[in-house]
Design a protein around this motif. Structure first.
Motif, PDB file in Angstrom:
ATOM      1  N   ARG A  84      16.196   0.932  -6.582  1.00  0.00           N
ATOM      2  CA  ARG A  84      15.614   1.097  -5.078  1.00  0.00           C
ATOM      3  C   ARG A  84      14.820   2.230  -4.964  1.00  0.00           C
ATOM      4  O   ARG A  84      14.096   2.457  -3.928  1.00  0.00           O
ATOM      5  N   ASN A  87      12.021   4.705  -4.820  1.00  0.00           N
ATOM      6  CA  ASN A  87      10.299   4.331  -4.600  1.00  0.00           C
ATOM      7  C   ASN A  87       9.623   5.713  -4.577  1.00  0.00           C
ATOM      8  O   ASN A  87       8.536   5.701  -4.215  1.00  0.00           O
ATOM      9  N   HIS A  88      10.147   6.895  -4.621  1.00  0.00           N
ATOM     10  CA  HIS A  88       9.573   8.065  -4.476  1.00  0.00           C
ATOM     11  C   HIS A  88      10.122   9.202  -5.265  1.00  0.00           C
ATOM     12  O   HIS A  88      11.266   9.284  -5.273  1.00  0.00           O
ATOM     13  N   HIS A 126      14.884   6.948  -2.248  1.00  0.00           N
ATOM     14  CA  HIS A 126      14.563   5.555  -1.714  1.00  0.00           C
ATOM     15  C   HIS A 126      14.114   5.971  -0.332  1.00  0.00           C
ATOM     16  O   HIS A 126      15.149   6.469   0.423  1.00  0.00           O
TER      17      HIS A 126
END
Length: 242
Positions: free
Chosen positions: A171, A173-174, A229
């Motif tokens: 999950r 994403n950063h 996430h």
């Protein structure tokens, strides 16, 4: 750069493992960060001799760790450790705090179980994530949810972004480069000495995880990162009601 950030955790020390480097980076840039710890952490620790004062000890540890990361605004919901549930009592407290602080970013533990390392997914961690998610949408932005809060002068508020930490790797994403704040993060974690019988082992594992995060995030070799996430809640890309 956000102006205000509100960070939620199930227990004292959770957010230091998940986000203390990012938080220290933010506060160094002038961001106002507040912490909310949902339980007292009364079921934690390894020393029978500490049981009588464990709540006070863990609160003191969290306050000292927070100060290292540049945070002095702490809130405790005083739920019992191991029994956290997404009840309307706790959701209401969460909504109230969000409306008071009106953050640009809310950080929270993840509501989804991570099967790659289930220790990240203590039931209280999952409950923390579910509580915050339910509070963010729709309760905090709905003036008719918990109307007593509106009557007390706490107007509805739309949170722009929700960042999760401690969730499933797929999950994430950063990735935030915290290379210059790794020592600050580890100093904060070490303050929670009541929870870590092997500080050297903990230190080595955290450093390795941070470097692995950086590699997954595409950062140059030798860098360290925390992983999140990120979910847009009220952004130019989102549509109300859908």
């Amino acid at each position: 750069m956000p102006a205000r950030v509100l960070v939620f955790a199930a227990h004292p020390d959770d957010l230091d493992f998940g986000a203390a480097g990012t938080i220290a980076r933010w506060t160094a840039a002038g961001v106002q960060v507040s912490y909310c710890i949902m339980t007292d952490g009364d079921a934690g620790g390894f020393d029978d001799g500490q049981r009588a004062g464990i709540v006070e000890l863990r609160a003191a540890e969290q306050a000292k760790a927070a100060a290292l990361a540049g945070v002095t605004d702490l809130h405790f919901l005083h739920q019992p450790d191991g029994y956290l549930e997404p009840t309307h009592e706790v959701i209401r407290q969460t909504v109230e705090l969000m409306r008071r602080i009106r953050p640009d970013i809310v950080l929270s533990m993840h509501p989804e179980r991570a099967w790659d390392r289930i220790q990240k997914s203590h039931p209280d961690h999952l409950a923390c994530g579910e509580i915050v998610t339910r509070a963010i949408y729709p309760a905090v932005e709905n003036p008719y949810a918990y109307p007593e809060l509106l009557e007390a002068g706490l107007a509805a508020y739309k949170v722009p972004y929700l960042w999760f930490y401690g969730g499933p790797g797929e999950r994430e994403n950063h990735f935030v480069d915290i290379t210059d704040w790794v020592d600050t993060k580890l100093d904060a974690i070490r303050i929670h000495a009541s929870q870590h019988p092997d500080l050297a082992g903990m230190d080595a594992r955290v450093r390795q995880n941070l470097m692995e995060n950086a590699a997954r995030g595409g950062l140059p070799a030798g860098r360290s990162a925390e992983a999140f996430h990120v979910v847009g809640i009220n952004t130019p890309e989102t549509i109300a009601g859908f």
